[in-house]
Design a protein around this motif. Structure first.
Motif, PDB file in Angstrom:
ATOM      1  N   ARG A 226       0.836  -1.190   0.000  1.00 39.92           N
ATOM      2  CA  ARG A 226       0.000   0.000   0.000  1.00 39.92           C
ATOM      3  C   ARG A 226       0.876   1.247   0.000  1.00 39.92           C
ATOM      4  NH1 ARG A 226      -3.397   3.740   0.541  1.00 39.92           N
ATOM      5  NH2 ARG A 226      -4.565   4.195   2.294  1.00 39.92           N
ATOM      6  N   ALA A 227       1.983   1.184   0.723  1.00 37.34           N
ATOM      7  CA  ALA A 227       2.879   2.333   0.776  1.00 37.34           C
ATOM      8  C   ALA A 227       3.372   2.698  -0.617  1.00 37.34           C
ATOM      9  CB  ALA A 227       4.050   2.038   1.707  1.00 37.34           C
ATOM     10  N   SER A 228       3.649   1.690  -1.444  1.00 41.76           N
ATOM     11  CA  SER A 228       4.141   1.990  -2.791  1.00 41.76           C
ATOM     12  C   SER A 228       3.052   2.646  -3.630  1.00 41.76           C
ATOM     13  CB  SER A 228       4.674   0.735  -3.469  1.00 41.76           C
ATOM     14  OG  SER A 228       3.625  -0.160  -3.752  1.00 41.76           O
ATOM     15  N   LEU A 229       1.803   2.261  -3.414  1.00 38.02           N
ATOM     16  CA  LEU A 229       0.715   2.916  -4.138  1.00 38.02           C
ATOM     17  C   LEU A 229       0.655   4.389  -3.766  1.00 38.02           C
ATOM     18  CD1 LEU A 229      -1.803   2.874  -5.966  1.00 38.02           C
ATOM     19  CD2 LEU A 229      -3.129   2.211  -3.947  1.00 38.02           C
ATOM     20  N   ILE A 230       0.782   4.684  -2.482  1.00 38.03           N
ATOM     21  CA  ILE A 230       0.758   6.076  -2.034  1.00 38.03           C
ATOM     22  C   ILE A 230       1.908   6.846  -2.658  1.00 38.03           C
ATOM     23  CG2 ILE A 230       0.963   7.589  -0.022  1.00 38.03           C
ATOM     24  CD1 ILE A 230      -0.414   5.289   1.581  1.00 38.03           C
ATOM     25  N   LEU A 231       3.080   6.242  -2.710  1.00 36.37           N
ATOM     26  CA  LEU A 231       4.220   6.905  -3.335  1.00 36.37           C
ATOM     27  C   LEU A 231       3.948   7.201  -4.802  1.00 36.37           C
ATOM     28  CD1 LEU A 231       7.218   4.896  -1.822  1.00 36.37           C
ATOM     29  CD2 LEU A 231       6.483   7.220  -1.236  1.00 36.37           C
ATOM     30  N   ARG A 232       3.267   6.282  -5.466  1.00 42.22           N
ATOM     31  CA  ARG A 232       2.973   6.469  -6.895  1.00 42.22           C
ATOM     32  C   ARG A 232       1.990   7.604  -7.135  1.00 42.22           C
ATOM     33  NH1 ARG A 232       0.937   0.902  -8.767  1.00 42.22           N
ATOM     34  NH2 ARG A 232       0.565   2.061 -10.697  1.00 42.22           N
ATOM     35  N   LEU A 233       1.196   7.958  -6.121  1.00 43.81           N
ATOM     36  CA  LEU A 233       0.221   9.034  -6.296  1.00 43.81           C
ATOM     37  C   LEU A 233       0.890  10.385  -6.526  1.00 43.81           C
ATOM     38  CD1 LEU A 233      -2.419   8.162  -3.543  1.00 43.81           C
ATOM     39  CD2 LEU A 233      -2.513   7.645  -5.997  1.00 43.81           C
ATOM     40  N   ARG A 234       2.169  10.486  -6.182  1.00 48.20           N
ATOM     41  CA  ARG A 234       2.878  11.752  -6.422  1.00 48.20           C
ATOM     42  C   ARG A 234       2.988  12.048  -7.908  1.00 48.20           C
ATOM     43  NH1 ARG A 234       8.240  10.919  -2.984  1.00 48.20           N
ATOM     44  NH2 ARG A 234       8.133   8.970  -4.142  1.00 48.20           N
ATOM     45  N   ASP A 235       2.881  11.002  -8.719  1.00 48.48           N
ATOM     46  CA  ASP A 235       2.958  11.166 -10.173  1.00 48.48           C
ATOM     47  C   ASP A 235       1.538  11.256 -10.738  1.00 48.48           C
ATOM     48  OD1 ASP A 235       3.372  11.073 -12.881  1.00 48.48           O
ATOM     49  OD2 ASP A 235       4.328   9.105 -12.896  1.00 48.48           O
TER      50      ASP A 235
ATOM     51  N   ALA B  94      -7.126  17.854  -3.517  1.00 48.32           N
ATOM     52  CA  ALA B  94      -6.249  18.185  -2.388  1.00 48.32           C
ATOM     53  C   ALA B  94      -5.165  17.131  -2.201  1.00 48.32           C
ATOM     54  CB  ALA B  94      -7.078  18.332  -1.113  1.00 48.32           C
ATOM     55  N   VAL B  95      -5.527  15.851  -2.352  1.00 42.59           N
ATOM     56  CA  VAL B  95      -4.539  14.774  -2.230  1.00 42.59           C
ATOM     57  C   VAL B  95      -3.482  14.918  -3.319  1.00 42.59           C
ATOM     58  CG1 VAL B  95      -4.175  12.277  -2.454  1.00 42.59           C
ATOM     59  CG2 VAL B  95      -6.061  13.149  -1.047  1.00 42.59           C
ATOM     60  N   ALA B  96      -3.915  15.159  -4.549  1.00 45.06           N
ATOM     61  CA  ALA B  96      -2.968  15.292  -5.657  1.00 45.06           C
ATOM     62  C   ALA B  96      -1.990  16.435  -5.411  1.00 45.06           C
ATOM     63  CB  ALA B  96      -3.726  15.518  -6.970  1.00 45.06           C
ATOM     64  N   GLN B  97      -2.482  17.512  -4.815  1.00 47.64           N
ATOM     65  CA  GLN B  97      -1.642  18.680  -4.598  1.00 47.64           C
ATOM     66  C   GLN B  97      -0.694  18.525  -3.420  1.00 47.64           C
ATOM     67  OE1 GLN B  97      -4.670  21.701  -4.216  1.00 47.64           O
ATOM     68  NE2 GLN B  97      -4.810  22.028  -6.433  1.00 47.64           N
ATOM     69  N   SER B  98      -1.048  17.683  -2.453  1.00 53.73           N
ATOM     70  CA  SER B  98      -0.247  17.663  -1.227  1.00 53.73           C
ATOM     71  C   SER B  98       0.313  16.306  -0.827  1.00 53.73           C
ATOM     72  CB  SER B  98      -1.075  18.235  -0.068  1.00 53.73           C
ATOM     73  OG  SER B  98      -2.283  17.518   0.082  1.00 53.73           O
ATOM     74  N   VAL B  99       0.044  15.241  -1.578  1.00 55.24           N
ATOM     75  CA  VAL B  99       0.541  13.924  -1.172  1.00 55.24           C
ATOM     76  C   VAL B  99       2.066  13.886  -1.161  1.00 55.24           C
ATOM     77  CG1 VAL B  99       0.503  12.848  -3.485  1.00 55.24           C
ATOM     78  CG2 VAL B  99       0.198  11.427  -1.420  1.00 55.24           C
ATOM     79  N   GLY B 100       2.706  14.605  -2.050  1.00 50.61           N
ATOM     80  CA  GLY B 100       4.172  14.655  -2.069  1.00 50.61           C
ATOM     81  C   GLY B 100       4.725  15.220  -0.771  1.00 50.61           C
ATOM     82  N   ARG B 101       4.122  16.299  -0.297  1.00 51.29           N
ATOM     83  CA  ARG B 101       4.561  16.901   0.971  1.00 51.29           C
ATOM     84  C   ARG B 101       4.290  15.964   2.147  1.00 51.29           C
ATOM     85  NH1 ARG B 101       2.112  21.203  -1.528  1.00 51.29           N
ATOM     86  NH2 ARG B 101       0.273  21.111  -0.159  1.00 51.29           N
ATOM     87  N   TRP B 102       3.123  15.263   2.097  1.00 55.67           N
ATOM     88  CA  TRP B 102       2.785  14.340   3.184  1.00 55.67           C
ATOM     89  C   TRP B 102       3.801  13.211   3.262  1.00 55.67           C
ATOM     90  CZ3 TRP B 102       1.537   9.129   3.354  1.00 55.67           C
ATOM     91  CH2 TRP B 102       1.082   8.669   4.595  1.00 55.67           C
ATOM     92  N   VAL B 103       4.180  12.655   2.092  1.00 51.61           N
ATOM     93  CA  VAL B 103       5.137  11.545   2.054  1.00 51.61           C
ATOM     94  C   VAL B 103       6.484  11.965   2.637  1.00 51.61           C
ATOM     95  CG1 VAL B 103       6.516  10.132   0.454  1.00 51.61           C
ATOM     96  CG2 VAL B 103       4.046  10.309   0.156  1.00 51.61           C
ATOM     97  N   GLU B 104       6.878  13.216   2.430  1.00 50.52           N
ATOM     98  CA  GLU B 104       8.193  13.678   2.869  1.00 50.52           C
ATOM     99  C   GLU B 104       8.254  13.998   4.361  1.00 50.52           C
ATOM    100  OE1 GLU B 104       8.961  16.929   0.273  1.00 50.52           O
ATOM    101  OE2 GLU B 104       9.094  15.637  -1.504  1.00 50.52           O
ATOM    102  N   GLN B 105       7.114  14.065   5.030  1.00 45.67           N
ATOM    103  CA  GLN B 105       7.121  14.361   6.462  1.00 45.67           C
ATOM    104  C   GLN B 105       7.637  13.153   7.235  1.00 45.67           C
ATOM    105  OE1 GLN B 105       3.185  15.511   7.601  1.00 45.67           O
ATOM    106  NE2 GLN B 105       3.160  17.312   6.293  1.00 45.67           N
ATOM    107  N   PRO B 106       8.641  13.343   8.104  1.00 46.12           N
ATOM    108  CA  PRO B 106       9.201  12.203   8.830  1.00 46.12           C
ATOM    109  C   PRO B 106       8.206  11.572   9.812  1.00 46.12           C
ATOM    110  CG  PRO B 106      10.236  14.273   9.516  1.00 46.12           C
ATOM    111  CD  PRO B 106       9.331  14.587   8.372  1.00 46.12           C
ATOM    112  N   GLU B 107       7.360  12.362  10.428  1.00 48.84           N
ATOM    113  CA  GLU B 107       6.353  11.837  11.362  1.00 48.84           C
ATOM    114  C   GLU B 107       4.974  12.179  10.833  1.00 48.84           C
ATOM    115  OE1 GLU B 107       7.053  12.839  15.429  1.00 48.84           O
ATOM    116  OE2 GLU B 107       9.228  12.623  15.207  1.00 48.84           O
ATOM    117  N   ARG B 108       4.585  11.466   9.821  1.00 51.15           N
ATOM    118  CA  ARG B 108       3.371  11.841   9.117  1.00 51.15           C
ATOM    119  C   ARG B 108       2.107  11.165   9.627  1.00 51.15           C
ATOM    120  NH1 ARG B 108       6.724   9.320   5.104  1.00 51.15           N
ATOM    121  NH2 ARG B 108       6.145   7.154   4.836  1.00 51.15           N
ATOM    122  N   GLY B 109       2.214  10.125  10.417  1.00 56.50           N
ATOM    123  CA  GLY B 109       1.018   9.439  10.903  1.00 56.50           C
ATOM    124  C   GLY B 109       0.420   8.537   9.829  1.00 56.50           C
ATOM    125  N   ARG B 110      -0.793   8.087  10.087  1.00 59.38           N
ATOM    126  CA  ARG B 110      -1.464   7.162   9.178  1.00 59.38           C
ATOM    127  C   ARG B 110      -2.038   7.907   7.975  1.00 59.38           C
ATOM    128  NH1 ARG B 110      -6.037   5.030  11.556  1.00 59.38           N
ATOM    129  NH2 ARG B 110      -6.027   3.280  10.134  1.00 59.38           N
TER     130      ARG B 110
END
Length: 200
Positions: free
Chosen positions: A9-18, A60-76
């Motif tokens: 699932r984590a890899s899917l979230i990473l792919r959303l940055r594209d 909103a997800v498309a615009q900010s998922v990259g920033r969320w992924v880069e946060q070291p303590e991002r939560g669920r």
């Protein structure tokens, strides 16, 4: 054909940055679109407004998922997504076109009370609905990829509660084949759903 087993699932979230990764976004929307829509309806929004909330949430997800992924303590991830959906639903309920009564009408204050803080009952409900949506998505994928009798053996016995012997008689197959069919379907469902089980 069933999609290849997803990595995580984590890899899917990473792919959303594209934004050009259509397969990742299709998969994401297939799971979360109905979930966010039902959440919005449950908060008291009309269907058209719930559709708007879904569109705004994915924007909103498309615009900010990259920033969320880069946060070291991002939560669920689901907690983050739920927060976005809650905020957008709140804005929709309190929106006042042309200075008039808000979109939610006279019942808006009561509806706003149902939008509680993170960690409340809504979070638990969101998680339950999420698991249901993952099952629906995976079931649809599997059903399209296997023989009808294989799916029917699983559905009769696992979903409808028909006995193995009765399912075998209804489908005109052996009891052993019912067990095999059930096992195949359950295994494929688990493979497809596994990507959404990663702790976020």
């Amino acid at each position: 054909m069933i999609p290849s087993p997803p990595e995580t699932r984590a890899s899917l979230i990473l792919r959303l940055r594209d934004a050009a990764d259509v397969a990742a976004w299709d998969e994401f929307v297939a799971i979360y679109g109905p979930l966010v829509y039902r959440l919005a309806l449950g908060r008291g929004l009309q269907p058209a407004d719930a559709d708007d909330v879904v569109q705004q949430v994915f924007t909103a997800v498309a615009q900010s998922v990259g920033r969320w992924v880069e946060q070291p303590e991002r939560g669920r991830f689901r907690g983050w997504l739920l927060g976005i959906a809650r905020n957008i639903a709140l804005k929709t309920l309190t929106r006042r076109p042309h200075g008039g009564v808000g979109l939610g009408g006279q019942q808006s204050p009561e509806r706003l009370e149902t939008i509680e803080a993170p960690g409340g009952p809504l979070s638990s409900q969101f998680d339950i609905e999420f698991r249901r949506e993952v099952y629906r998505w995976a079931a649809c994928q599997v059903r399209e990829a296997i023989e009808p009798n294989t799916w029917n053996a699983f559905h009769l016995t696992h979903v409808e509660g028909v006995s193995i012997a009765e399912a075998a008689a209804q489908l005109n197959i052996s009891v052993g084949n019912v067990y095999i069919a059930r096992s195949r379907v359950i295994r494929r469902l688990r493979v497809l759903a596994k990507q959404f089980e990663v702790s976020e």
